[in-house]
Design an enzyme around this catalytic site. Structure first.
Site, PDB file in Angstrom:
ATOM      1  N   ASN A   9       0.863  -1.178   0.000  1.00 39.43           N
ATOM      2  CA  ASN A   9       0.000   0.000   0.000  1.00 39.43           C
ATOM      3  C   ASN A   9       0.902   1.232   0.000  1.00 39.43           C
ATOM      4  O   ASN A   9       1.441   1.612   1.037  1.00 39.43           O
ATOM      5  CB  ASN A   9      -0.892  -0.033   1.262  1.00 39.43           C
ATOM      6  CG  ASN A   9      -1.723   1.230   1.401  1.00 39.43           C
ATOM      7  OD1 ASN A   9      -1.849   2.005   0.464  1.00 39.43           O
ATOM      8  ND2 ASN A   9      -2.294   1.426   2.591  1.00 39.43           N
ATOM      9  N   TRP A  10       1.052   1.820  -1.197  1.00 38.05           N
ATOM     10  CA  TRP A  10       1.985   2.953  -1.321  1.00 38.05           C
ATOM     11  C   TRP A  10       1.410   4.253  -0.768  1.00 38.05           C
ATOM     12  O   TRP A  10       2.111   5.252  -0.674  1.00 38.05           O
ATOM     13  CB  TRP A  10       2.354   3.155  -2.798  1.00 38.05           C
ATOM     14  CG  TRP A  10       3.315   2.129  -3.320  1.00 38.05           C
ATOM     15  CD1 TRP A  10       3.859   1.072  -2.630  1.00 38.05           C
ATOM     16  CD2 TRP A  10       3.863   2.061  -4.647  1.00 38.05           C
ATOM     17  NE1 TRP A  10       4.701   0.358  -3.446  1.00 38.05           N
ATOM     18  CE2 TRP A  10       4.723   0.938  -4.690  1.00 38.05           C
ATOM     19  CE3 TRP A  10       3.714   2.823  -5.801  1.00 38.05           C
ATOM     20  CZ2 TRP A  10       5.425   0.579  -5.853  1.00 38.05           C
ATOM     21  CZ3 TRP A  10       4.401   2.464  -6.948  1.00 38.05           C
ATOM     22  CH2 TRP A  10       5.253   1.350  -6.965  1.00 38.05           C
ATOM     23  N   GLY A 175       2.212   2.898  10.690  1.00 39.92           N
ATOM     24  CA  GLY A 175       3.163   3.982  10.453  1.00 39.92           C
ATOM     25  C   GLY A 175       3.866   4.479  11.699  1.00 39.92           C
ATOM     26  O   GLY A 175       4.486   5.540  11.679  1.00 39.92           O
TER      27      GLY A 175
HETATM   28  P1  PGA Z   1       2.710   0.801   7.645  1.00 41.89           P
HETATM   29  O1  PGA Z   1       1.259   0.967   6.986  1.00 41.89           O
HETATM   30  O2  PGA Z   1       3.269  -0.524   7.148  1.00 41.89           O
HETATM   31  O3  PGA Z   1       3.489   1.974   7.149  1.00 41.89           O
HETATM   32  O4  PGA Z   1       2.518   0.794   9.124  1.00 41.89           O
HETATM   33  C1  PGA Z   1       0.396  -0.119   6.862  1.00 41.89           C
HETATM   34  C2  PGA Z   1      -0.909   0.324   6.291  1.00 41.89           C
HETATM   35  O5  PGA Z   1      -1.364   1.436   6.620  1.00 41.89           O
HETATM   36  O6  PGA Z   1      -1.534  -0.379   5.505  1.00 41.89           O
END
Ligand code: PGA
Length: 257
Positions: A9-10, A175
């Site tokens: 998921n970019w 994130g």
């Molecule tokens: P992340 O995002 O790997 O940067 O934590 C995952 C997501 O939101 O799908």
């Protein structure tokens, strides 16, 4: 043989230069190494066609979108429809991501309607669910998940989750660099699968539940080792071709007895 679904998921990242170098790297290894798992790339919609052209002759790699509108056509300025995504070869659509719930005020009801329409048009929804830090602290994780799943059952019936994907993404882990503990995730995944099984006599092996939230090349193996984690939804780490490929490679080399 267990197969994983690994989804990139970019989010709102990437540009033409990044896409070229990302796939130059990935293509070097991909055909030789990716034999059993399914890989999905979800770039921003504006780059879907470019990515489609690049991946069209690589096996096991598919195109996904990060969101879609509920309307199929008409006066809805700025939106993209399921039919348009289907037209350009998209197979998976992420819906209900916590960033859409938070920044775009998407409700369980709206998400459930999108889920239903995506299925009706024979694409595969990747439904994101999960609790906030506050909800976790208050011991409400299971309640929140039940509510999110119930709105899908209400709109799509008892067999709603056939041929679909669920991504369990605890919001506090997205994130933040603070991934959940793989064993805790395993328990939640069992809970999700058993909850679905209460409505639908489906074989539990046919319910696909991925984990997402601060996955990287160092922690991915510990998650994939868990029997009920069927794949990963990866944000940040999927923007770095080398790291993303390392995760794919780890998933290909996992051996289960
Ligand atoms: P992340 O995002 O790997 O940067 O934590 C995952 C997501 O939101 O799908």
């Amino acid at each position: 043989m267990k197969k994983f679904l690994i989804v990139a998921n970019w989010k709102l990242n990437g540009n033409i230069t990044m896409i070229s170098s990302f796939f130059e790297y990935l293509k070097l290894y991909f055909s030789n190494y990716v034999k059993k798992n399914t890989i999905v790339i979800c770039p921003p919609n504006v780059y879907l066609e470019r990515v489609r052209q690049i991946i069209s002759n690589i096996n096991n790699i598919f195109l996904g979108s990060q969101n879609v509108d509920l309307n199929l056509k008409g006066a809805f300025t700025g939106e993209t429809s399921i039919l348009m995504l289907k037209d350009i070869g998209v197979k998976y659509i992420i819906i209900g991501h916590s960033e859409r719930r938070l920044f775009h005020y998407e409700t369980n009801d709206l998400i459930a309607k999108k889920f239903n329409l995506i299925k009706e048009l024979n694409l595969i929804p990747i439904l994101c669910i999960g609790e906030t830090a506050e909800e976790k602290k208050n011991g409400q994780t299971k309640k929140v998940i039940e509510k999110q799943l119930d709105s899908i059952f209400k709109n799509s019936g008892q067999l709603a989750f056939r041929n679909t994907v669920i991504a369990y993404e605890p919001i506090w882990a997205i994130g933040t660099g603070l991934s959940a503990h793989p064993k805790d995730v395993q328990l939640i995944h069992i809970f999700i699968k058993e909850y679905i099984k209460k409505h639908d006599p489906i074989n539990i092996k046919d319910i696909i539940v991925q984990y997402g939230g601060s996955i990287n090349q160092y922690n991915s193996k510990d998650f994939l080792k868990q029997p009920d984690i069927d794949g990963l939804l990866i944000g940040n780490a999927s923007l770095d071709a080398k790291q993303f490929f390392n995760i794919i490679n780890i998933s290909e080399n996992m051996i289960f007895s």
